[in-house]
Design a protein around this motif. Structure first.
Motif, PDB file in Angstrom:
ATOM      1  N   GLY A   1       0.790  -1.215   0.000  1.00 27.26           N
ATOM      2  CA  GLY A   1       0.000   0.000   0.000  1.00 27.26           C
ATOM      3  C   GLY A   1       0.825   1.270   0.000  1.00 27.26           C
ATOM      4  O   GLY A   1       0.303   2.344  -0.218  1.00 27.26           O
ATOM      5  N   PHE A   2       2.114   1.153   0.254  1.00 26.82           N
ATOM      6  CA  PHE A   2       3.003   2.309   0.227  1.00 26.82           C
ATOM      7  C   PHE A   2       3.661   2.418  -1.144  1.00 26.82           C
ATOM      8  O   PHE A   2       3.961   1.419  -1.782  1.00 26.82           O
ATOM      9  N   LEU A   3       3.888   3.628  -1.571  1.00 28.92           N
ATOM     10  CA  LEU A   3       4.729   3.882  -2.733  1.00 28.92           C
ATOM     11  C   LEU A   3       5.936   4.635  -2.201  1.00 28.92           C
ATOM     12  O   LEU A   3       5.798   5.727  -1.637  1.00 28.92           O
ATOM     13  N   ASN A   4       7.098   4.037  -2.321  1.00 27.61           N
ATOM     14  CA  ASN A   4       8.319   4.630  -1.789  1.00 27.61           C
ATOM     15  C   ASN A   4       9.130   5.244  -2.915  1.00 27.61           C
ATOM     16  O   ASN A   4       9.257   4.657  -3.987  1.00 27.61           O
ATOM     17  N   ILE A   5       9.666   6.422  -2.662  1.00 29.99           N
ATOM     18  CA  ILE A   5      10.433   7.155  -3.658  1.00 29.99           C
ATOM     19  C   ILE A   5      11.780   7.515  -3.049  1.00 29.99           C
ATOM     20  O   ILE A   5      11.842   8.060  -1.949  1.00 29.99           O
ATOM     21  N   ILE A   6      12.837   7.216  -3.770  1.00 26.40           N
ATOM     22  CA  ILE A   6      14.176   7.614  -3.343  1.00 26.40           C
ATOM     23  C   ILE A   6      14.651   8.674  -4.319  1.00 26.40           C
ATOM     24  O   ILE A   6      14.742   8.424  -5.521  1.00 26.40           O
ATOM     25  N   CYS A   7      14.916   9.867  -3.808  1.00 29.65           N
ATOM     26  CA  CYS A   7      15.384  10.962  -4.658  1.00 29.65           C
ATOM     27  C   CYS A   7      16.816  10.698  -5.101  1.00 29.65           C
ATOM     28  O   CYS A   7      17.638  10.267  -4.302  1.00 29.65           O
ATOM     29  N   ASN A   8      17.086  11.009  -6.363  1.00 27.76           N
ATOM     30  CA  ASN A   8      18.474  10.934  -6.797  1.00 27.76           C
ATOM     31  C   ASN A   8      19.162  12.254  -6.486  1.00 27.76           C
ATOM     32  O   ASN A   8      18.545  13.183  -5.974  1.00 27.76           O
ATOM     33  N   LYS A   9      20.430  12.337  -6.803  1.00 27.66           N
ATOM     34  CA  LYS A   9      21.205  13.531  -6.447  1.00 27.66           C
ATOM     35  C   LYS A   9      20.787  14.774  -7.228  1.00 27.66           C
ATOM     36  O   LYS A   9      21.213  15.880  -6.899  1.00 27.66           O
ATOM     37  N   ASN A  10      19.952  14.615  -8.253  1.00 25.50           N
ATOM     38  CA  ASN A  10      19.510  15.749  -9.067  1.00 25.50           C
ATOM     39  C   ASN A  10      18.271  16.444  -8.517  1.00 25.50           C
ATOM     40  O   ASN A  10      17.809  17.421  -9.111  1.00 25.50           O
ATOM     41  N   HIS A  11      17.715  15.919  -7.413  1.00 25.22           N
ATOM     42  CA  HIS A  11      16.488  16.494  -6.856  1.00 25.22           C
ATOM     43  C   HIS A  11      16.581  16.600  -5.341  1.00 25.22           C
ATOM     44  O   HIS A  11      17.281  15.836  -4.690  1.00 25.22           O
ATOM     45  N   ASN A  12      15.837  17.532  -4.804  1.00 31.31           N
ATOM     46  CA  ASN A  12      15.796  17.774  -3.369  1.00 31.31           C
ATOM     47  C   ASN A  12      14.558  17.080  -2.798  1.00 31.31           C
ATOM     48  O   ASN A  12      13.441  17.335  -3.258  1.00 31.31           O
ATOM     49  N   ASN A  13      14.748  16.219  -1.809  1.00 25.74           N
ATOM     50  CA  ASN A  13      13.617  15.448  -1.276  1.00 25.74           C
ATOM     51  C   ASN A  13      12.568  16.320  -0.586  1.00 25.74           C
ATOM     52  O   ASN A  13      11.384  16.017  -0.616  1.00 25.74           O
ATOM     53  N   ILE A  14      12.976  17.431   0.010  1.00 22.91           N
ATOM     54  CA  ILE A  14      12.000  18.309   0.666  1.00 22.91           C
ATOM     55  C   ILE A  14      11.159  19.026  -0.390  1.00 22.91           C
ATOM     56  O   ILE A  14       9.942  19.149  -0.249  1.00 22.91           O
ATOM     57  N   PHE A  15      11.805  19.462  -1.481  1.00 22.59           N
ATOM     58  CA  PHE A  15      11.046  20.055  -2.581  1.00 22.59           C
ATOM     59  C   PHE A  15      10.034  19.043  -3.121  1.00 22.59           C
ATOM     60  O   PHE A  15       8.874  19.376  -3.349  1.00 22.59           O
ATOM     61  N   LEU A  16      10.478  17.801  -3.308  1.00 26.65           N
ATOM     62  CA  LEU A  16       9.580  16.761  -3.827  1.00 26.65           C
ATOM     63  C   LEU A  16       8.413  16.519  -2.871  1.00 26.65           C
ATOM     64  O   LEU A  16       7.269  16.355  -3.305  1.00 26.65           O
TER      65      LEU A  16
ATOM     66  N   TYR B   1       8.989  20.955 -12.372  1.00 32.62           N
ATOM     67  CA  TYR B   1       9.988  21.200 -11.343  1.00 32.62           C
ATOM     68  C   TYR B   1      11.127  22.012 -11.962  1.00 32.62           C
ATOM     69  O   TYR B   1      11.335  21.956 -13.177  1.00 32.62           O
ATOM     70  N   PRO B   2      11.845  22.760 -11.151  1.00 31.37           N
ATOM     71  CA  PRO B   2      12.973  23.536 -11.678  1.00 31.37           C
ATOM     72  C   PRO B   2      14.046  22.595 -12.236  1.00 31.37           C
ATOM     73  O   PRO B   2      14.219  21.474 -11.751  1.00 31.37           O
ATOM     74  N   LYS B   3      14.735  23.054 -13.232  1.00 31.68           N
ATOM     75  CA  LYS B   3      15.802  22.228 -13.831  1.00 31.68           C
ATOM     76  C   LYS B   3      17.075  22.235 -13.002  1.00 31.68           C
ATOM     77  O   LYS B   3      17.946  21.408 -13.174  1.00 31.68           O
ATOM     78  N   ASP B   4      17.170  23.172 -12.066  1.00 35.36           N
ATOM     79  CA  ASP B   4      18.369  23.328 -11.249  1.00 35.36           C
ATOM     80  C   ASP B   4      18.061  22.932  -9.812  1.00 35.36           C
ATOM     81  O   ASP B   4      17.128  23.458  -9.200  1.00 35.36           O
ATOM     82  N   ILE B   5      18.847  22.032  -9.248  1.00 39.63           N
ATOM     83  CA  ILE B   5      18.613  21.591  -7.865  1.00 39.63           C
ATOM     84  C   ILE B   5      18.775  22.752  -6.879  1.00 39.63           C
ATOM     85  O   ILE B   5      18.104  22.778  -5.845  1.00 39.63           O
ATOM     86  N   LYS B   6      19.616  23.718  -7.202  1.00 41.83           N
ATOM     87  CA  LYS B   6      19.786  24.880  -6.313  1.00 41.83           C
ATOM     88  C   LYS B   6      18.468  25.636  -6.167  1.00 41.83           C
ATOM     89  O   LYS B   6      18.119  26.095  -5.089  1.00 41.83           O
ATOM     90  N   GLU B   7      17.718  25.747  -7.253  1.00 38.45           N
ATOM     91  CA  GLU B   7      16.422  26.413  -7.193  1.00 38.45           C
ATOM     92  C   GLU B   7      15.434  25.584  -6.373  1.00 38.45           C
ATOM     93  O   GLU B   7      14.650  26.124  -5.589  1.00 38.45           O
ATOM     94  N   GLU B   8      15.474  24.262  -6.541  1.00 40.06           N
ATOM     95  CA  GLU B   8      14.626  23.381  -5.717  1.00 40.06           C
ATOM     96  C   GLU B   8      14.948  23.591  -4.241  1.00 40.06           C
ATOM     97  O   GLU B   8      14.047  23.653  -3.411  1.00 40.06           O
ATOM     98  N   GLU B   9      16.235  23.665  -3.910  1.00 38.47           N
ATOM     99  CA  GLU B   9      16.642  23.845  -2.518  1.00 38.47           C
ATOM    100  C   GLU B   9      16.149  25.179  -1.961  1.00 38.47           C
ATOM    101  O   GLU B   9      15.700  25.245  -0.818  1.00 38.47           O
TER     102      GLU B   9
END
Length: 109
Positions: free
Chosen positions: A25-40, A75-83
């Motif tokens: 019942g859970f869907l688990n997502i692991i962020c890669n280094k190109n994305h910020n988990n808090i933004f997601l 989503y922004p193309k730059d992880i810095k913007e996501e952060e």
């Protein structure tokens, strides 16, 4: 990140701060280094209604990975913007929580 539909039919999402095992019942997502988990996390909360439409009905609703992968989210193309966005949203959430705590305490006096 973990997504799950609760018994009331509400989609919940959270960040696991420690390694965890989840059940059916859970869907688990692991962020890669190109994305910020808090933004997601905030993006998923924002798109809850769209995610709700992906839920498969059975004994309990579950979000299928195959359906979730087809969902597009901007989503922004730059992880810095996501952060930066994640940091702003976190600060706003903290301020709201402080204000709620203040009024809750004020009502108890």
């Amino acid at each position: 990140l973990a997504l799950r539909k609760d018994v009331k039919g509400i989609i919940n999402c959270a960040i696991n701060k420690i390694p965890a095992t989840t059940k059916q019942g859970f869907l688990n997502i692991i962020c890669n280094k190109n994305h910020n988990n808090i933004f997601l996390l905030y993006a998923l909360k924002f798109h809850k209604k769209r995610i709700q439409r992906l839920v498969q009905t059975s004994t309990f609703g579950q979000i299928l990975k195959s359906h979730f992968e087809k969902m597009e989210m901007p989503y922004p193309k730059d992880i810095k913007e996501e952060e930066k966005i994640a940091d702003i949203l976190l600060r706003i959430e903290e301020l709201v929580q402080k204000q709620q705590n203040y009024y809750f305490h004020f009502l108890l006096i």
